[in-house]
Design a protein around this motif. Structure first.
Motif, PDB file in Angstrom:
ATOM      1  N   ARG A 246       0.839  -1.202   0.000  1.00  0.00           N
ATOM      2  CA  ARG A 246       0.000   0.000   0.000  1.00  0.00           C
ATOM      3  C   ARG A 246       0.875   1.254   0.000  1.00  0.00           C
ATOM      4  O   ARG A 246       1.799   1.388   0.819  1.00  0.00           O
ATOM      5  N   PHE A 247       0.570   2.163  -0.928  1.00  0.00           N
ATOM      6  CA  PHE A 247       1.272   3.441  -1.016  1.00  0.00           C
ATOM      7  C   PHE A 247       0.361   4.546  -0.494  1.00  0.00           C
ATOM      8  O   PHE A 247      -0.784   4.664  -0.950  1.00  0.00           O
ATOM      9  N   LEU A 263       6.036   9.762   2.057  1.00  0.00           N
ATOM     10  CA  LEU A 263       5.497   8.645   1.273  1.00  0.00           C
ATOM     11  C   LEU A 263       5.717   7.374   2.086  1.00  0.00           C
ATOM     12  O   LEU A 263       6.844   7.067   2.460  1.00  0.00           O
ATOM     13  N   GLU A 264       4.648   6.667   2.371  1.00  0.00           N
ATOM     14  CA  GLU A 264       4.753   5.425   3.143  1.00  0.00           C
ATOM     15  C   GLU A 264       4.439   4.233   2.246  1.00  0.00           C
ATOM     16  O   GLU A 264       3.423   4.213   1.550  1.00  0.00           O
ATOM     17  N   VAL A 265       5.347   3.266   2.242  1.00  0.00           N
ATOM     18  CA  VAL A 265       5.155   2.022   1.514  1.00  0.00           C
ATOM     19  C   VAL A 265       5.007   0.924   2.561  1.00  0.00           C
ATOM     20  O   VAL A 265       5.970   0.578   3.256  1.00  0.00           O
ATOM     21  N   ALA A 266       3.785   0.404   2.694  1.00  0.00           N
ATOM     22  CA  ALA A 266       3.495  -0.583   3.740  1.00  0.00           C
ATOM     23  C   ALA A 266       3.080  -1.895   3.100  1.00  0.00           C
ATOM     24  O   ALA A 266       2.331  -1.926   2.111  1.00  0.00           O
ATOM     25  N   ASP A 267       3.574  -2.998   3.668  1.00  0.00           N
ATOM     26  CA  ASP A 267       3.189  -4.317   3.149  1.00  0.00           C
ATOM     27  C   ASP A 267       2.708  -5.195   4.290  1.00  0.00           C
ATOM     28  O   ASP A 267       2.919  -4.878   5.467  1.00  0.00           O
ATOM     29  N   ASP A 268       2.040  -6.279   3.930  1.00  0.00           N
ATOM     30  CA  ASP A 268       1.532  -7.215   4.934  1.00  0.00           C
ATOM     31  C   ASP A 268       2.350  -8.501   4.926  1.00  0.00           C
ATOM     32  O   ASP A 268       1.817  -9.588   5.169  1.00  0.00           O
TER      33      ASP A 268
END
Length: 327
Positions: A246-247, A263-268
């Motif tokens: 998710r950006f 800018l946040e780059v989040a993953d699961d």
């Protein structure tokens, strides 16, 4: 250099001055001139010796103090002679000349190493640009093929191109010159281009990109370098098994001198073990997850940190094992 350290270093000279004063006074006393005359002569000899030591200290104090201060405060020792004046006493001149000779030799070695590194960097960049041609040709040939085997071939070509691009940016990150151009850049456009470029790999890894970045969000950065940085984060997340990346973007400190766009780059994905988090931006560090994966090089996040630093961008990572990672 303190007076006490100077006198300790010249303990033998002090002893000889004292001995000379005693001998002179003793001779005068033996010649029958009386103890007062003997004490006067001894005092004069001692005073002359003390004056000689004081003059020597004053001549040497500035040089040795400057040498000590600059040696502790200057990161590169070969700069020290250029910051000092050549002293006018023998020991100082000998030390200064030796230091200057070593400084010239060190500067020559550094210049030679820099030239060699720059030449190697130039060769690597040239090789990378050359190898891109057969990769592109292979991609065009693979485009006419069909079936699962052809799709796997195209995927492998994409990975080769990514590895070549990583090598190119690594070579550029070690350069003393600035190969980037900072301009106003639409953040959403960069993120979409990254998702499109790595679409085949994301599909293969069953990773879904979710973009929540407004069209009006603009930042000062080099678009190509920023795209490479974000691409490293995306492929890293997909490689480690994330099903969603998710950006999102937000502004912190709006209206103040400290305002910035985040800018946040989040993953699961599986997350990073707590003991590995402080070292994720180190060169070659793979951690427990990387070792389990087997194909990790530990260069992706290192390049992210290096390129961010060169562009004046900040980067931080938070992760919780079993719950995902945010960069």
């Amino acid at each position: 250099m303190t007076p006490a350290s100077y006198l300790r270093d010249r303990a033998f000279a002090l002893a000889f001055v004292a001995l000379a004063a005693l001998l002179a006074g003793g001779v005068v006393a033996v010649l029958g001139q009386g103890w007062q005359a003997a004490a006067l002569v001894a005092s004069l000899v001692g005073a002359c010796g003390a004056c000689a030591l004081a003059v020597g200290y004053l001549r040497a104090r500035r040089f040795w103090s400057d040498l000590e201060r600059f040696s502790d405060g200057v990161g590169r020792a070969w700069y020290v002679p250029s910051l000092m004046e050549r002293p006018d006493f023998l020991e100082g001149r000998l030390a200064f000349d030796a230091l200057e000779a070593h400084a010239r030799a060190a500067a020559d070695e550094v210049a030679a190493s820099a030239a060699e590194a720059e030449a190697y960097r130039g060769y690597v960049e040239l090789w990378i640009h050359e190898v891109k041609t057969p990769i592109a040709a292979a991609g065009l040939m693979a485009a006419g093929l069909h079936g699962a085997q052809a799709e796997r071939l195209r995927g492998e070509l994409d990975r080769i191109e990514d590895c070549v691009e990583q090598a190119l940016y690594y070579a550029r990150s070690t350069s003393l010159t600035r190969d980037f151009s900072i301009r106003e850049t639409a953040l959403s456009e960069v993120v979409r281009d990254v998702a499109k470029k790595h679409a085949r790999y994301l599909v293969e890894r069953k990773t879904m990109p979710c973009i929540d970045v407004g069209e009006d969000v603009r930042v000062q950065a080099d678009a190509k370098w920023l795209a490479f940085i974000v691409g490293q984060l995306v492929t890293n997340a997909a490689k480690h098994g994330a099903s969603t990346v998710r950006f999102s973007a937000r502004t912190e400190g709006e209206g103040t001198a400290e305002a910035r766009t985040v800018l946040e780059v989040a993953d699961d994905g599986p997350g990073i073990p707590a003991e590995d988090v402080p070292r994720v931006f180190e060169r070659g560090f793979t951690g427990r997850n990387g070792r389990a994966l087997g194909s990790s090089t530990g260069m992706g996040l290192y390049l992210v940190a290096e390129l961010c630093a060169k562009m004046g961008l900040g980067v931080a990572l938070a992760s919780e094992e079993g719950r995902g990672t945010r960069v």
